[in-house]
Scaffold this motif. Structure first.
Motif, short mmCIF file in Angstrom:
data_model
loop_
_atom_site.label_atom_id
_atom_site.label_comp_id
_atom_site.label_asym_id
_atom_site.label_seq_id
_atom_site.Cartn_x
_atom_site.Cartn_y
_atom_site.Cartn_z
N SER A 39 0.80 -1.22 0.00
CA SER A 39 0.00 0.00 0.00
C SER A 39 0.83 1.27 0.00
O SER A 39 0.56 2.21 -0.77
N ARG A 82 1.65 -2.55 5.25
CA ARG A 82 0.38 -3.06 4.73
C ARG A 82 0.49 -3.59 3.29
O ARG A 82 1.21 -3.03 2.47
N SER A 98 -11.97 -3.93 -2.87
CA SER A 98 -11.87 -2.80 -3.80
C SER A 98 -10.40 -2.50 -4.12
O SER A 98 -9.48 -3.07 -3.52
N ASN A 116 -11.60 -7.33 6.82
CA ASN A 116 -11.50 -6.18 7.71
C ASN A 116 -10.92 -4.99 6.96
O ASN A 116 -9.93 -5.13 6.23
N VAL A 117 -11.50 -3.83 7.15
CA VAL A 117 -10.96 -2.63 6.50
C VAL A 117 -9.58 -2.33 7.04
O VAL A 117 -8.66 -1.96 6.30
N ASN A 118 -9.40 -2.49 8.36
CA ASN A 118 -8.10 -2.27 8.99
C ASN A 118 -7.70 -3.49 9.79
O ASN A 118 -8.55 -4.17 10.37
N TRP A 121 -5.44 1.70 0.67
CA TRP A 121 -5.16 1.38 2.07
C TRP A 121 -6.13 0.39 2.69
O TRP A 121 -5.78 -0.29 3.67
N ASP A 122 -7.36 0.28 2.17
CA ASP A 122 -8.39 -0.53 2.83
C ASP A 122 -8.21 -2.02 2.57
O ASP A 122 -7.66 -2.43 1.54
N ASN A 123 -8.73 -2.82 3.52
CA ASN A 123 -8.79 -4.29 3.40
C ASN A 123 -7.42 -4.92 3.17
O ASN A 123 -7.25 -5.85 2.39
N THR A 124 -6.41 -4.36 3.86
CA THR A 124 -5.04 -4.85 3.74
C THR A 124 -4.65 -5.69 4.96
O THR A 124 -5.29 -5.62 6.01
N SER A 158 -8.97 0.22 -3.36
CA SER A 158 -8.51 1.25 -2.43
C SER A 158 -7.06 0.97 -2.02
O SER A 158 -6.70 -0.16 -1.71
#
Length: 372
Positions: free
Chosen positions: A259, A295, A333, A313-315, A337-340, A335
């Motif tokens: 990320s 991440r 998605s 999990n988003v975070n 940073w998300d779902n990493t 994104s």
């Protein structure tokens, strides 16, 4: 003497109790009049069935004039039938108590098939309501016609599915067929490779299971085989028996996306059996002013574009001591940073071995091993 009086008193109380119970017992009145008014759906209503959705149809009627204890059943017959032998019956909502019945489109698909309406066809059935009290059953004096359009799906959905043939990783030995993951009722998928040859689908590895083949991107039942030509390629194959459709997506490679760098730092290649691997990928956490960022998730490169797989999990926290579910994979998605996930702290400035498992026998998952 006291014992005799005590025993006698208890006997009198028991007799009174029995007499009291007998006084509350009364016979059920079996009288029931037929249902005469159907209210929904309208006569000759048309429904385009979509069994893979939660859509439903409600059948409603005016309650009968039965005194008590009435049980309702909705009966279906062919349009020229007289309901002496309906091809399908089911009790109404509330275990037969309510004057309505809710049927999903999937239920109606089965009823349509029993009524002689073929796949990808339109036809009609007739319905009425049976009202009963005890052994006294009265057929409704009113009937209605329902017209249904069936999709190109199967009435009986397989509960399991396997891929077999010379074009598959398991070869033509059906006992070594490639198992598909059941993702929903009637929907299966598998990550596997196919090469030049033939293949078919079956719901059993032994015995007399049902066989299916693909023709013009449509699932068909039968012993024919699908023929492939050309070099081996890796695919995500998806089969939907609700609508008899199939989708083959070529997986070209999978990248390890970090990320903080907003790019892939390594590539995983297909190793067979639904597994992608990278033997050695250098990892360096990104130095921010507040600390080093670790991440990551996965970029799936297909013939139609890039997709991403990551955490539900988003975070996430550090994986140290985390359960196996921490490493489970699902579509996410793009994104940054998300779902990493987060690398183990020991991975910084080291090399890691990464294995990604997209197999039917377990949840989709991955494993990161820090190399010494």
């Amino acid at each position: 003497m006291k014992y005799v009086l005590k025993t006698g008193g208890m006997a009198v109380l028991a007799m009174l109790s029995i007499l009291s119970c007998k006084q509350t017992v009364r016979e059920l009145n079996p009288a029931v009049t037929p249902v005469s008014t159907l209210t929904a759906p309208a006569n000759n209503a048309s429904v385009k069935l979509e069994p893979s959705t939660p859509a439903s149809v409600q059948f409603k009627w005016e309650p009968t004039q039965a005194i008590e204890g009435v049980l309702y059943e909705v009966a279906f017959d062919k349009t020229d039938g007289d309901f002496s032998k309906p091809f399908y019956k089911t009790v109404s909502d509330g275990l037969g108590v309510q004057p309505q019945l809710t049927l999903s489109h999937n239920d109606l698909k089965k009823i349509a098939a029993l009524g002689g309406i073929g796949a990808s066809s339109t036809g009609s059935v007739k319905w009425t309501v049976l009202a009963s009290v005890a052994f006294n059953r009265q057929a409704g004096t009113s009937t209605r016609v329902l017209t249904m359009t069936r999709p190109a799906g199967f009435t009986e959905l397989p509960d399991s599915l396997y891929l077999t043939g010379t074009a598959t990783e398991g070869g033509d030995d059906v006992t070594k067929g490639i198992r598909l993951k059941k993702v929903e009722d009637g929907i299966f998928e598998v990550y596997t490779s196919l090469k030049g040859g033939t293949y078919r689908l079956t719901d059993r590895l032994t015995g007399t299971g049902k066989s299916y083949y693909i023709a013009n991107d449509t699932i068909r039942e039968g012993t024919s085989r699908t023929t492939l030509t050309g070099p081996a390629k890796t695919y995500r194959l998806r089969y939907d028996f609700n609508v008899a459709s199939t989708q083959a997506t070529e997986i070209q490679s999978i990248g390890l996306f970090m990320s903080a760098y907003n790019k892939e730092i390594g590539t995983l290649t297909y190793a067979g059996n639904g597994t992608w691997t990278a033997a050695s990928i250098p990892v360096e956490f990104y130095p921010f002013s507040w600390g080093r960022d670790e991440r990551y998730k996965f970029a799936v490169h297909t013939a139609t574009g890039t997709e991403y797989m990551g955490s539900s999990n988003v975070n996430n926290n550090s994986p140290a001591g985390a359960p196996a579910s921490y490493f489970y994979l699902q579509p996410v998605s793009n994104s940054q940073w998300d779902n990493t996930y987060k690398f183990d702290p020991s991975a910084d400035l080291k090399k890691v071995k990464v294995d990604l498992f997209l197999r039917a026998t377990a949840p989709y998952s991955h494993q990161v091993t820090v190399l010494k």
